[in-house]
Write an enzyme that holds these catalytic residues in place. Sequence first.
Site, mmCIF file in Angstrom:
data_model
loop_
_atom_site.group_PDB
_atom_site.id
_atom_site.type_symbol
_atom_site.label_atom_id
_atom_site.label_comp_id
_atom_site.label_asym_id
_atom_site.label_seq_id
_atom_site.Cartn_x
_atom_site.Cartn_y
_atom_site.Cartn_z
ATOM 1 N N ASP A 172 -0.276 -6.220 4.112
ATOM 2 C CA ASP A 172 -0.433 -5.213 5.150
ATOM 3 C C ASP A 172 -1.334 -4.083 4.650
ATOM 4 O O ASP A 172 -1.287 -3.705 3.480
ATOM 5 C CB ASP A 172 0.956 -4.668 5.512
ATOM 6 C CG ASP A 172 0.916 -3.670 6.647
ATOM 7 O OD1 ASP A 172 0.710 -4.093 7.795
ATOM 8 O OD2 ASP A 172 1.093 -2.464 6.368
ATOM 9 N N THR A 221 -8.493 4.954 1.005
ATOM 10 C CA THR A 221 -7.690 4.360 -0.065
ATOM 11 C C THR A 221 -6.778 5.350 -0.783
ATOM 12 O O THR A 221 -5.798 4.930 -1.410
ATOM 13 C CB THR A 221 -8.600 3.705 -1.122
ATOM 14 O OG1 THR A 221 -9.483 4.699 -1.671
ATOM 15 C CG2 THR A 221 -9.430 2.597 -0.499
ATOM 16 N N HIS A 270 -6.638 -0.338 2.666
ATOM 17 C CA HIS A 270 -6.238 0.984 2.186
ATOM 18 C C HIS A 270 -5.931 0.992 0.691
ATOM 19 O O HIS A 270 -5.548 2.025 0.143
ATOM 20 C CB HIS A 270 -5.028 1.482 2.980
ATOM 21 C CG HIS A 270 -5.347 1.815 4.409
ATOM 22 N ND1 HIS A 270 -5.815 3.044 4.797
ATOM 23 C CD2 HIS A 270 -5.302 1.057 5.524
ATOM 24 C CE1 HIS A 270 -6.020 3.047 6.106
ATOM 25 N NE2 HIS A 270 -5.722 1.844 6.573
ATOM 26 N N GLU A 312 -4.747 -7.855 5.503
ATOM 27 C CA GLU A 312 -5.054 -7.209 6.775
ATOM 28 C C GLU A 312 -6.209 -6.244 6.510
ATOM 29 O O GLU A 312 -5.999 -5.108 6.099
ATOM 30 C CB GLU A 312 -3.840 -6.458 7.320
ATOM 31 C CG GLU A 312 -4.135 -5.820 8.674
ATOM 32 C CD GLU A 312 -3.164 -4.703 9.034
ATOM 33 O OE1 GLU A 312 -3.094 -4.346 10.212
ATOM 34 O OE2 GLU A 312 -2.500 -4.168 8.117
ATOM 35 N N ASP A 365 5.096 -19.439 -0.680
ATOM 36 C CA ASP A 365 3.824 -20.095 -1.001
ATOM 37 C C ASP A 365 2.600 -19.220 -0.783
ATOM 38 O O ASP A 365 1.503 -19.553 -1.246
ATOM 39 C CB ASP A 365 3.673 -21.356 -0.144
ATOM 40 C CG ASP A 365 4.836 -22.302 -0.334
ATOM 41 O OD1 ASP A 365 5.018 -22.793 -1.462
ATOM 42 O OD2 ASP A 365 5.579 -22.541 0.648
ATOM 43 N N ASP A 388 1.962 7.028 -0.096
ATOM 44 C CA ASP A 388 0.930 6.095 -0.536
ATOM 45 C C ASP A 388 1.098 5.787 -2.020
ATOM 46 O O ASP A 388 1.048 6.684 -2.860
ATOM 47 C CB ASP A 388 -0.451 6.710 -0.289
ATOM 48 C CG ASP A 388 -1.558 5.680 -0.329
ATOM 49 O OD1 ASP A 388 -1.604 4.837 0.587
ATOM 50 O OD2 ASP A 388 -2.367 5.715 -1.274
ATOM 51 N N ASN A 394 0.812 -1.214 0.000
ATOM 52 C CA ASN A 394 0.000 0.000 0.000
ATOM 53 C C ASN A 394 0.847 1.265 0.000
ATOM 54 O O ASN A 394 0.449 2.276 -0.561
ATOM 55 C CB ASN A 394 -0.910 0.011 1.236
ATOM 56 C CG ASN A 394 -1.583 1.356 1.453
ATOM 57 O OD1 ASN A 394 -2.443 1.752 0.678
ATOM 58 N ND2 ASN A 394 -1.181 2.068 2.509
ATOM 59 N N GLY A 401 10.451 -19.695 -3.774
ATOM 60 C CA GLY A 401 9.886 -20.720 -2.918
ATOM 61 C C GLY A 401 8.774 -20.280 -1.997
ATOM 62 O O GLY A 401 8.242 -21.093 -1.225
#
Length: 806
Positions: free
Chosen positions: A249, A210, A253, A283, A244, A219, A168, A242
Site C-alpha cells: 500500500d 516520501t 510514498h 500501489e 506467496d 510515517d 509506509n 504460507g
Amino acid sequence: MTRVERRQAARKARTIKTWKKAAAGVAAVATMLGGMGVASTALASDRDSYQDTVGNATFEQAREQYGLTESMKNGAILHAWMWSFKTITEHMPEIAAAGYTSVQTEPMSKIKEVAANGKKFTENWYYVYQPANTSIGNFVVGSEDDLKEMTATAHKYGVRVIVDVVANHFTSDWSAIDSDWQNKDYFHSRSNCGGNDGDQINYSSRRDVTQCHLLGLWDLNTQNQYVADRMQDFLKTAVADGVDGFRFDAAKHVELPTEVFDNKTSNYWNTILNNGSQFQYGEVLQGDSGLDYKAYADLFANNSSDGGGNTASNYGKSVRAAISSGNLSTKMVQNIDTGGAKEDQLVTWVESHDNYANGDKESTYLTNDQIVFGWAIVGSRKAGAPLYFNRPVGSGGTNAQFAEQSQLGDAGGDMWKNKSVVAVNHFRNAMDGKSEYLQNCGADQNNANKSCLMIERFTKDGTANDGVVIANMGGDQSLAGMSTNLDDGVYPDEVNGGSITVSGGKITSGTAKGNAVSAYYLKAEAKPYVSAEPSSATFSGSSVDVTLRASKAENLKYTTSEGKSGTFKNGDVITVGSSISVGESVTVTVTGTSTEDGSKLTGKTTVTKTEVAKQNLASRYGTNKVGFGVKKTISFNAGKGASISDWDSSMLIAQGAANDDPRVYRPNSMYEVPIDLYALYGAYDDDNLYLMWEMTNVQDVVDTGDDYPLSQGHLWQTQNLPFHIAIDTKDESTRVGKDGGLSTGGTLWASGIKWSGEQNVNKVVTISTNGSNGPWIYKGDATGLDSNAEYGPAANAKTNTNAYVS
C-alpha cells in the site's frame, strides 16, 4: 523461461538471499554496538514460496487441474476485500473453480480498532489500513492460525495468496500504537513538512511524497535500518505461514534506494523485499511529476522470484471512461499506460478499493453490468495480472456505497463468480502466453461497431487453440466476413452458447450477442512449435519488433536475412529492419527441436518496409504555410522572461483547436486541469531558437460556474502541467531515434509519449509550466533520462525562465 530454468533461477535467488541475510546480520550487530536494539533477521524460516508451490508436484497437480496460470504475474487476482481469512478458506473451492490464480487479502497487521463502530463498513473500513504494530492478526481478517489454515487450503487447490501490506505508515493515533513501537525515531519528524500534522504534501516534490505524513498518519522512518529489519521479519513470518506474495500500500510514498532526501539514503525496499515470496507489487498510482514509475516496477520484479511490478492506475481510468460512455473503440481502450514498465509488470483493474470506497466515489456508481464489460477488457488482455475487486453485498451502482447488508470479515457480493467473469478468467488461463489483437466488430472496419470490442488471443500454430472475448454493449452483431488472427476451427462461447467458425483468416459465421460478454475459445493440447510474430507485416519507420515464440521445444535459435542470429526463449523480442530501404523485406527464421519426439521445428516471418503514411495534420489544425517563424532576436530579462509585445501573428507556426482533450468530459473530469495548448509561435537568430506557446482556459466549456484553475493564481506558478515539443532540424547525424532515444527505457518523465521511429526528431524540449521539472532539452545521448533528480528544479534554475530553451 522453462520451468526447469525458473526453478534454477529460484535456487540461485535463494542463495543470493541467504548471503544478503548474513550481510544484514553483520549490519545488525554494528547497529547494536551503537546502542540501538535490533530485531533478529532469523525469526522466521526461509521458506521459498516458488519452490513450495510451482516447484512442488502436489501443488502443480492441483493448479493444472483448475487450469490456473503457472506465473502469478499472468493470472487473475481476486481481491477478497474485507473478507476474513476464514471466509476465504471457506470459499477456496469456488475461487479455484472460478479461475483465479491468486487471492488477495486485506492487511494482516494489528490495527487500530474503534469498538463503537463494530464491523460496519461506513467510516470504519479504512482502519484496516492503519497498523498499530508488526504482528499478524486483527479483528477483520482473524488470527495468525487462521492465516496458516487459509494458505494451506489455498495450496491444496492450486491457488496462491497475496497479502496486502501497509509498510509506509502506522495509524495517526499515537496512543493506539503498541508500546514497543512508540519511539519517535522510528517515524519521520512531524516538522519535516507543513500542515498541522506534517501532512501538507506537494505531489510534484518527491521529498514531500516520501517524507511527509500521508493524511496525518505516522510515517515510518524508512531510512532507519531497525525499522526495515522489523518489517522484514514481519513479512518473512507471513511467508513462513504460507503467503506467496505481497501488495504494498502507498508504495510511491516510500523512497527508492537511489533517492537521497535530507542527506539520507534508504535501504528499506532492499531489505523488506528480501522475504522469500514469489510475486510482489506496489500501489504506485500514476500521475505525479518526478515519479520514476519504471524504477518501482523493476524494484518489485527484480526482488521477487517470479515477477512483480506496479498498479496500472491510468489504464483503469481509460476503461472506466469507455464503459461509462458505452464507447469501446479500440482508440479508447487499446493503449495501456505502462509508464516505461514492461506489460508483465502491471496489475490492471476496472476499479480498486480506493476507486470504490473513497469519498470521491470515483467508480462507486458503475453498475454490475458495466463492471463485467470492463472485466471482459482487462481480464482477457495479455498485459499484466488483472485484479477483480469484490464489492460489499448489495452495494454500489444505484445502491448505497455501503448498503451494510454484510459486515467486515464477510464475503462480498457474488459478482466475482458471475458466469461472464468466470468465463473471462478461464479464457485468460487458456490463452496464457499468446499474442493479442484488438478490433471493433464488423466486416467493414471503417464503419465498425464502436460499442462492440473483440480481444483476440492467438498463436499461429495451425491448431484451433486460440480464442476471442467480445464485450458488446450494443445490439446483436454479425461477425461474418471479419478478418481474424485465429486459426481455422469452430470456437464455442462459454457464456451464451453458440459458436463462431473461422476459415482462411476470416470468420465465416457467428454472432456476438447484444448487451453481453462472449468468450469463444477451444482449449486444445498445443503441439510443439516455434514461430515469429507478426506472421507477416508491413511497417514504416526505421525498424520493427518481432516476437519469437516456442512451446514444447528446445535448442531454440533464430536468424535474420540482415545477418543477425542467436538463441532465444519464448517471448523474446528482437528488432529488425534498420538496414533495409523502403520496399525491401527482412525474413526472420526460427528453429528448434520438439521435446516430445525430437523432430525438427521451423517457423518464419517476413516484414516489409513501406513509406511513412502522410498524416495530413493541416486538415485538422492550422499551420503556417509560408514560413517557419521569423528571424528576430527576442530579448529576455533574467527571471522575468520576454515581453509579449515582441511576438506577433507572423511568427505563428501552428494553431490547434481549443478543448480538443476528451478527458474533460469524463465523469471524473475534476482531476483534469482544463488548460489546453492552443498555438505555437517561433522566432530565431543566428544563435538561438525562441518558442512561445499560447494556452487557453476552457473551464467555461467544462463548467460555466467555476473559474478553476485561474482562481488559484497564475498558471505558471500553481499548475504543474508538463508538455513536450519535438524539433526536426533535418540533420540526419543527430537523430534522436526510436522512443526518443531513451537508453534507460521508459518514456520522458513517464509521460507515455513515444516516437515510433516514423517521426524525425533531433531534439525534444520537455517543459513543466511551473518549473518544478524543467525545462530541459533531450538529445540523442539520453542516458539516465528517467532520473528526475538529474532533471528537476536544479536544472530549471540554470535556465532562469520557463519560456526559453536554446
